[in-house]
Scaffold this active site. Structure first.
Site: not given
Length: 162
Positions: A36-40
């Site tokens: 659930q990360c912006g970098y996912t």
């Protein structure tokens, strides 16, 4: 005796031993990951690196981590399902780990000491920090979370046989 990255134990996402020694003599790309990360979306690029360079010896390993904003809250089954469903992840994933602080996995303690960040900080700042390890396990290069998997290609190529 020099400690090498391949000397460290790990546990796979399904709870089985996953010693890095299984890949002794192969370069490793070790990444702390989260669902659930912006970098996912980098999972897609990591999977592409695995497909492109795995046959030449590169091993991509994701280490799920919930230390940054609670971005990996799920259990092993949820993580595996998310990675497969959304990104077709086929590279190895470890059990959840901590990468900073007193509970940091020994592997990450070693990686951070071997390759401090460009700004000199030891701690990992966020999910998707990347560590590229030479085939002998002695040389470690560190890349910031924002470095795309594709941007690592020249460094990976330099570690692989022609």
């Amino acid at each position: 005796m020099t400690v090498r990255v391949h000397d460290f134990p790990a546990t796979s996402l399904d709870g089985k031993p996953m010693p890095l020694s299984a890949w002794a003599g192969q370069p490793l790309l070790i990444v702390n990951v989260a669902s659930q990360c912006g970098y996912t979306p980098q999972y897609a690029g990591l999977e592409q690196l695995w497909k492109d360079y795995g046959p030449r010896g590169l091993v991509v390993i994701g280490f799920p981590c919930n230390q940054f904003g609670g971005q990996e809250p799920g259990g092993a089954e949820q993580i595996a399902a998310f990675c497969q469903r959304n990104y077709g992840v086929s590279f190895p994933l470890s059990a959840k780990v901590e990468v900073n602080g007193p509970g940091a996995a020994p592997l990450f303690v070693h990686l951070k000491a071997a390759a401090p960040a460009a700004d000199g900080r030891a701690d990992i700042p966020w999910n998707f920090a990347k560590f590229l390890v030479s085939a002998d396990g002695a040389q470690v290069q560190r890349f910031a979370p924002g470095a795309t998997p594709d941007s690592l290609r020249p460094r990976i190529e330099a570690l692989l046989p022609a």
